[in-house]
Structures are given as C-alpha cells and as structure tokens.
Design a protein around this motif. Structure first.
Motif, PDB file in Angstrom:
ATOM      1  N   UNK A 270       0.851  -1.178   0.000  1.00 23.15           N
ATOM      2  CA  UNK A 270       0.000   0.000   0.000  1.00 23.15           C
ATOM      3  C   UNK A 270       0.896   1.239   0.000  1.00 23.15           C
ATOM      4  N   UNK A 271       0.359   2.411  -0.358  1.00 23.57           N
ATOM      5  CA  UNK A 271       1.203   3.617  -0.420  1.00 23.57           C
ATOM      6  C   UNK A 271       1.938   3.945   0.869  1.00 23.57           C
ATOM      7  N   UNK A 272       1.384   3.526   2.015  1.00 20.78           N
ATOM      8  CA  UNK A 272       2.052   3.810   3.291  1.00 20.78           C
ATOM      9  C   UNK A 272       3.159   2.807   3.610  1.00 20.78           C
ATOM     10  N   UNK A 273       3.349   1.820   2.724  1.00 17.89           N
ATOM     11  CA  UNK A 273       4.416   0.848   2.912  1.00 17.89           C
ATOM     12  C   UNK A 273       3.994  -0.447   3.565  1.00 17.89           C
ATOM     13  N   UNK A 274       2.732  -0.580   3.933  1.00 18.10           N
ATOM     14  CA  UNK A 274       2.280  -1.829   4.542  1.00 18.10           C
ATOM     15  C   UNK A 274       2.128  -2.908   3.473  1.00 18.10           C
ATOM     16  N   UNK A 275       2.487  -4.131   3.835  1.00 15.45           N
ATOM     17  CA  UNK A 275       2.475  -5.253   2.897  1.00 15.45           C
ATOM     18  C   UNK A 275       1.047  -5.628   2.533  1.00 15.45           C
ATOM     19  N   UNK A 276       0.814  -5.927   1.234  1.00 19.76           N
ATOM     20  CA  UNK A 276      -0.538  -6.245   0.777  1.00 19.76           C
ATOM     21  C   UNK A 276      -0.623  -7.556   0.007  1.00 19.76           C
ATOM     22  N   UNK A 277       0.507  -8.219  -0.261  1.00 18.69           N
ATOM     23  CA  UNK A 277       0.447  -9.497  -0.959  1.00 18.69           C
ATOM     24  C   UNK A 277       1.699  -9.771  -1.766  1.00 18.69           C
ATOM     25  N   UNK A 278       1.830 -11.020  -2.246  1.00 16.48           N
ATOM     26  CA  UNK A 278       2.968 -11.401  -3.078  1.00 16.48           C
ATOM     27  C   UNK A 278       2.520 -12.423  -4.108  1.00 16.48           C
ATOM     28  N   UNK A 279       3.250 -12.487  -5.214  1.00 11.95           N
ATOM     29  CA  UNK A 279       2.944 -13.451  -6.264  1.00 11.95           C
ATOM     30  C   UNK A 279       4.131 -13.514  -7.217  1.00 11.95           C
ATOM     31  N   UNK A 280       3.969 -14.269  -8.316  1.00  9.29           N
ATOM     32  CA  UNK A 280       5.003 -14.310  -9.339  1.00  9.29           C
ATOM     33  C   UNK A 280       6.098 -15.318  -9.094  1.00  9.29           C
ATOM     34  N   UNK A 281       5.845 -16.316  -8.246  1.00 13.05           N
ATOM     35  CA  UNK A 281       6.880 -17.312  -7.958  1.00 13.05           C
ATOM     36  C   UNK A 281       6.854 -18.408  -9.024  1.00 13.05           C
ATOM     37  N   UNK A 282       7.406 -18.112 -10.182  1.00 15.55           N
ATOM     38  CA  UNK A 282       7.455 -19.085 -11.265  1.00 15.55           C
ATOM     39  C   UNK A 282       8.821 -19.755 -11.279  1.00 15.55           C
ATOM     40  N   UNK A 283       8.818 -21.055 -11.345  1.00 17.83           N
ATOM     41  CA  UNK A 283      10.058 -21.821 -11.290  1.00 17.83           C
ATOM     42  C   UNK A 283      10.981 -21.426 -12.440  1.00 17.83           C
ATOM     43  N   UNK A 284      12.200 -21.039 -12.101  1.00 16.91           N
ATOM     44  CA  UNK A 284      13.190 -20.701 -13.111  1.00 16.91           C
ATOM     45  C   UNK A 284      13.097 -19.288 -13.650  1.00 16.91           C
ATOM     46  N   UNK A 285      12.089 -18.530 -13.235  1.00 20.21           N
ATOM     47  CA  UNK A 285      11.929 -17.171 -13.754  1.00 20.21           C
ATOM     48  C   UNK A 285      12.916 -16.220 -13.090  1.00 20.21           C
ATOM     49  N   UNK A 286      13.362 -15.222 -13.846  1.00 18.59           N
ATOM     50  CA  UNK A 286      14.180 -14.137 -13.314  1.00 18.59           C
ATOM     51  C   UNK A 286      13.467 -12.832 -13.662  1.00 18.59           C
ATOM     52  N   UNK A 287      12.512 -12.483 -12.827  1.00 20.54           N
ATOM     53  CA  UNK A 287      11.685 -11.308 -13.070  1.00 20.54           C
ATOM     54  C   UNK A 287      12.483 -10.050 -12.767  1.00 20.54           C
ATOM     55  N   UNK A 288      12.457  -9.092 -13.704  1.00 20.77           N
ATOM     56  CA  UNK A 288      13.381  -7.967 -13.606  1.00 20.77           C
ATOM     57  C   UNK A 288      12.689  -6.618 -13.463  1.00 20.77           C
ATOM     58  N   UNK A 289      11.759  -6.283 -14.364  1.00 25.01           N
ATOM     59  CA  UNK A 289      11.086  -4.988 -14.326  1.00 25.01           C
ATOM     60  C   UNK A 289       9.590  -5.175 -14.502  1.00 25.01           C
ATOM     61  N   UNK A 290       8.818  -4.214 -13.998  1.00 29.15           N
ATOM     62  CA  UNK A 290       7.362  -4.320 -14.045  1.00 29.15           C
ATOM     63  C   UNK A 290       6.738  -3.010 -14.496  1.00 29.15           C
TER      64      UNK A 290
END
Length: 210
Positions: A122-142
């Motif tokens: 969230x804009x205040x910095x509180x955690x809101x979730x996670x995803x994108x754990x694909x095996x072998x992926x090297x995620x770089x920019x969004x």
C-alpha cells in the motif's frame, strides 16, 4: 529504471551513483536527489522509479533492500523495507517497481533464498500481498496498464508475463530467444502506452519492440 509524471517530467534511476535525476520535457536538468548511502535521503543502487498520482516519487533500492519515497523537491518522506512475510524477516532485493491505478506499489525483485518474486504494498508501505513465484523465472522490471494488469519481464526466458490486478497469472509472451521480428532477446524493460501497445526493451538486441 525510468518513468514520467503527469506534467511530463522524466525521472531516471541512476544505480551507479545511487541517485535519481529529474528532467523536464525539454531535457532540462533541474533536480538531482539521493546520493549513495544507507541513511534516510540517501539511495543504495537505485534500480527503479515510479511516480504516484499524488506526485510522490517511489524509488527501489537494490542494495538497501527497501523502497524510499520522496516529494518533488527531493525530500525523503518515508521508507519501507521489501520484507517477505513468512521468510523470517528476510528482505527482497528490488530491481523495479510500478504503481497501479489504485495506488498500489508492485515491486519486482530477487530473493536469493527462493528465486524472484513480486510484492505488493500500500502507499504507506504496509504489505498487501505477493505473487510471481514461477520456477526458473528471473523477473526484472514491471509496469501496469490502465486496466490494472501487471506486466513483468523475465530475462532468463525472454518472456513478458502478464498478471491481473489481483496478482493472478494470465498469460505470457512466450517466445524463443532470437533476433528476428517477434522474437525477444534479453527482455530488460517494459512499458504500456495509453493505447495498450506494449513496448519491450531488448538489451542484447539493442532495440525496442512493440
């Protein structure tokens, strides 16, 4: 990383010098802020930058494992660590970030203990979730589009992955690495236009493909 705001300013994250350079739409160079360091107001390997609808500047810091927020004068407003809940407080090394239409901050990064992932705050910095754990992926920019979808480059497999606004995987531009039209080299950057055209920067092919 690079981004623009509603007034046409251009912000460039300079990871070598640990700073952010702001340019006008004419290329004038009025403000530089940050500078290498770990204290508040300093930046460690500034790898990504995004500007909110409220004109707050969010900067991903690779080496400091955090996101720091600045105003348009370059004053530090707040910061938050890119900590992954459930991983004993270990933080992710952020490589890029963007802000969606609802103001949520999507942070892409590397977790040396469990591959790469994407975190949502969230804009205040509180955690809101996670995803994108694909095996072998090297995620770089969004980047995000006007519908709230999240597009992420995968430099290891020459792909762009697309997730919906809830973080659910939708599909990928699944290509074999190459130099011909329609193939992608090292897909290092991604952006979406107002017309929903997707621009992908290819590092080794030295080009941008739409």
């Amino acid at each position: 990383g690079i981004c623009t705001d509603s007034l046409g300013h251009i912000f460039v994250a300079d990871s070598i010098n640990g700073r952010v350079d702001m340019f006008t739409s004419r290329g004038e160079f009025p403000i530089v802020f940050g500078g290498g360091g770990t204290s508040r107001g300093k930046l460690g390997s500034s790898s990504g930058v995004a500007v909110s609808a409220d004109n707050e500047i969010f900067v991903a810091e690779w080496s400091n494992q955090r996101v720091q927020v600045f105003n348009m004068n370059g004053d530090s407003l707040r910061l938050f660590k890119t900590v992954v809940p459930g991983e004993d407080g270990r933080a992710m090394y952020p490589t890029g970030l963007d802000i969606d239409k609802d103001g949520r901050i999507w942070v892409v990064g590397k977790k040396f203990f469990a591959g790469r992932a994407i975190l949502m705050f969230k804009p205040n910095g509180s955690f809101a979730g996670s995803f994108g754990k694909q095996e072998g992926a090297q995620l770089q920019y969004a980047t995000t589009d006007k519908d709230g979808n999240i597009l992420v480059t995968d430099i290891s497999r020459s792909r762009v992955h697309v997730y919906d606004h809830n973080g659910q995987y939708s599909f990928s531009f699944d290509t074999v690495r190459g130099t011909s039209r329609g193939k992608l080299g090292v897909a290092s950057g991604v952006a979406v236009s107002a017309d929903n055209e997707i621009f992908v920067a290819e590092w080794n092919n030295q080009r941008v493909q739409v």
